[in-house]
Design a protein around this motif. Structure first.
Motif, PDB file in Angstrom:
ATOM      1  N   GLU A 111       1.317 108.909 -27.445  1.00 65.11           N
ATOM      2  CA  GLU A 111      -0.126 108.832 -27.628  1.00 65.11           C
ATOM      3  C   GLU A 111      -0.529 109.096 -29.084  1.00 65.11           C
ATOM      4  N   ASN A 112      -1.425 108.252 -29.588  1.00 64.89           N
ATOM      5  CA  ASN A 112      -1.945 108.375 -30.943  1.00 64.89           C
ATOM      6  C   ASN A 112      -3.101 109.374 -30.942  1.00 64.89           C
ATOM      7  N   VAL A 113      -3.078 110.337 -31.871  1.00 62.30           N
ATOM      8  CA  VAL A 113      -4.112 111.380 -31.874  1.00 62.30           C
ATOM      9  C   VAL A 113      -4.932 111.378 -33.163  1.00 62.30           C
ATOM     10  N   THR A 114      -4.987 110.248 -33.846  1.00 63.76           N
ATOM     11  CA  THR A 114      -5.703 110.169 -35.112  1.00 63.76           C
ATOM     12  C   THR A 114      -7.164 110.589 -34.983  1.00 63.76           C
ATOM     13  N   PHE A 115      -7.814 110.202 -33.882  1.00 65.18           N
ATOM     14  CA  PHE A 115      -9.226 110.517 -33.711  1.00 65.18           C
ATOM     15  C   PHE A 115      -9.460 111.879 -33.058  1.00 65.18           C
ATOM     16  N   GLY A 116      -8.392 112.685 -32.960  1.00 69.13           N
ATOM     17  CA  GLY A 116      -8.534 114.003 -32.371  1.00 69.13           C
ATOM     18  C   GLY A 116      -8.383 114.015 -30.867  1.00 69.13           C
ATOM     19  N   HIS A 117      -8.046 112.870 -30.297  1.00 69.78           N
ATOM     20  CA  HIS A 117      -7.791 112.789 -28.860  1.00 69.78           C
ATOM     21  C   HIS A 117      -6.806 111.653 -28.608  1.00 69.78           C
ATOM     22  N   ASP A 118      -6.274 111.601 -27.396  1.00 67.88           N
ATOM     23  CA  ASP A 118      -5.253 110.615 -27.055  1.00 67.88           C
ATOM     24  C   ASP A 118      -5.809 109.189 -27.089  1.00 67.88           C
ATOM     25  N   ILE A 119      -5.033 108.299 -27.689  1.00 70.68           N
ATOM     26  CA  ILE A 119      -5.295 106.860 -27.654  1.00 70.68           C
ATOM     27  C   ILE A 119      -3.994 106.184 -27.236  1.00 70.68           C
ATOM     28  N   ASP A 120      -4.072 105.297 -26.254  1.00 72.16           N
ATOM     29  CA  ASP A 120      -2.857 104.662 -25.756  1.00 72.16           C
ATOM     30  C   ASP A 120      -2.683 103.278 -26.361  1.00 72.16           C
ATOM     31  N   GLU A 121      -1.801 102.471 -25.779  1.00 66.83           N
ATOM     32  CA  GLU A 121      -1.583 101.095 -26.227  1.00 66.83           C
ATOM     33  C   GLU A 121      -1.800 100.100 -25.094  1.00 66.83           C
TER      34      GLU A 121
END
Length: 451
Positions: free
Chosen positions: A125-135
């Protein structure tokens, strides 16, 4: 995606920890001593809580699929720079203790296991925005078409506060010690999918790793420093929109780069276990990505964070820029299919042309489109210029639609345009960079809309 709008310092904060930037150690004799990956404890599926559904789960569950959430617990070993695992006797490196952890995974699987292709794809999970982002927005359509089990893995410390804020009851036990432990946690999740039947539809025969942007850089670190010394639990790696070299692993790797990463820094040639796909026209982030992320944010956070910062309204509602519309998801889907064939059938993907770069800058044609690279139908039969200079927000790209006069010169009739698109789609399918599923969608869209 990486912090294209939050500045480099934020990307460093939530991406690869600074301590991990050290050069890899020469492990020498320890290479033959592969450290075993423990099988963690799985509990669930989770139900209840205050909100009654997983944080940043699917907007809609596809027909024939089920979405479930589980807790994964165990004892993880830390990873800092050249000291890959605490148990490894690497002289002169800091040895840190293993720590207990609990995290969550979201599992999206076929309800009828006869439809399963016995393969999991695990997104870091990508956390660049401060929360989980999936694909899911990039590969979900292909996951459903081919019967994958899709897994979102929350492995970084940044995931924890937002999970608890969203639902403090559901995620009360989540405890991720530090990003140094993320790599071993990620490995243990794969081990569970391979060797435990606590999750319906498991164990699975093959497990693939997927990471994009800051998560792609994390996978790059995994490939460089963990994969050489740890038991092989991932059969193949899809590293997207993250620069890096060929790490010469013994498992297949496909690196997918957009124009925003193509600067001449990822120069490794294709090799026995390495393929690099450079997608002309694509950007690090695009409109379709942000639309999906924004919808999940509105549902779970009550506010759309991504669009005011990185979408068409950027920056902060003061711009009407048209960010990139290139269908990059087509490349992700094709790369997933190619990686699985490579792993399961030994079918090595064709080498693909690279985008032309001189002095760190992409060479462009008369209308501003990149020269070279993988040319999906949207680039082979263009109706716009992609990623011209003057981006609204760094790494978002830009789309400049052709004028009616330009379109008439290129495609005198609707039939000419449709025929050109269909030929381009067939060519891309033959090259293995477009799936038959997406080729049918491209054909249908061309017939409906025209140039």
């Amino acid at each position: 995606r990486c912090a294209w709008i939050l500045a480099a310092s934020v990307c460093a904060l939530v991406g690869v920890p600074p301590a991990m930037g050290a050069a890899p150690a020469d492990h020498g004799s320890v290479r033959t001593h592969l450290v075993a990956v423990p099988t963690p404890t799985i509990s669930g599926p989770l139900t209840g809580g205050l909100r009654g559904h997983p944080f940043m789960g699917l907007l809609a569950i596809p027909r024939g699929y089920v979405q479930e959430e589980y807790l994964v617990s165990g004892l993880a070993r830390p990873y800092y720079g050249p000291s890959v695992l605490a148990q490894l006797p690497v002289p002169g490196t800091r040895q840190l203790p293993a720590m207990p952890y609990t995290t969550r995974i979201i599992v999206i699987r076929p309800t009828d296991q006869r439809r399963s292709n016995h393969t999991a794809v695990v997104t870091w999970e990508n956390v660049t925005f401060g929360h989980d982002i999936d694909e899911w927005f990039d590969i979900g359509r292909q996951v459903v078409a081919d019967g994958y089990t899709y897994v979102d893995a929350s492995v970084q410390l940044v995931s924890e506060p937002t999970l608890k804020a969203f639902d403090p009851l559901r995620y009360a036990s989540v405890d991720i010690p530090d990003d140094a432990y993320s790599y071993d946690i990620y490995s243990q999740i794969a081990q569970a999918l391979r060797h435990r039947d606590a999750i319906p539809g498991t164990p699975l025969r093959y497990v693939l790793a997927l990471g994009a942007s800051q998560s792609g850089f994390a996978l790059d670190e995994y490939l460089a420093k963990v994969q050489p010394v740890q038991q092989r639990v991932y059969d193949g790696f899809l590293v997207a929109v993250a620069n890096g070299p060929d790490h010469h692993t013994d498992r297949p790797v496909i690196r997918v780069l957009s124009e925003d990463e193509i600067d001449g820094s990822s120069t490794s040639p294709d090799a026995m276990t390495y393929r690099q796909w450079e997608i002309a026209g694509s950007a690090h982030g695009n409109k379709a990505d942000f639309d999906y992320i924004a919808a999940t944010e509105r549902r779970d956070l009550g506010v759309d964070l991504v669009d005011p910062l990185a979408g068409d309204n950027a920056p902060f509602g003061l711009s009407s820029c048209q960010m990139n519309r290139f269908p990059a998801d087509q490349a992700y889907a094709a790369a997933l299919v190619a990686l699985r064939r490579w792993v399961v059938d030994g079918e090595v993907p064709k080498s693909q042309p690279r985008v032309k770069v001189v002095g760190g800058a992409i060479l462009r044609d008369r209308v501003g489109n990149a020269i070279g690279g993988i040319r999906l139908p949207a680039m082979a039969v263009p109706t716009a210029a992609y990623n011209r200079t003057g981006d609204c927000v760094a790494l978002d790209g830009r789309t400049e639609k052709f004028t009616p006069a330009q379109l008439r010169r290129l495609y005198p009739t609707h039939r000419v345009y449709v025929d050109d698109v269909r030929r381009a789609a067939r060519r891309s399918v033959r090259e293995g960079v477009l799936t038959p599923l997406d080729a049918r969608r491209v054909d249908a869209a061309a017939g409906r809309m025209g140039p």
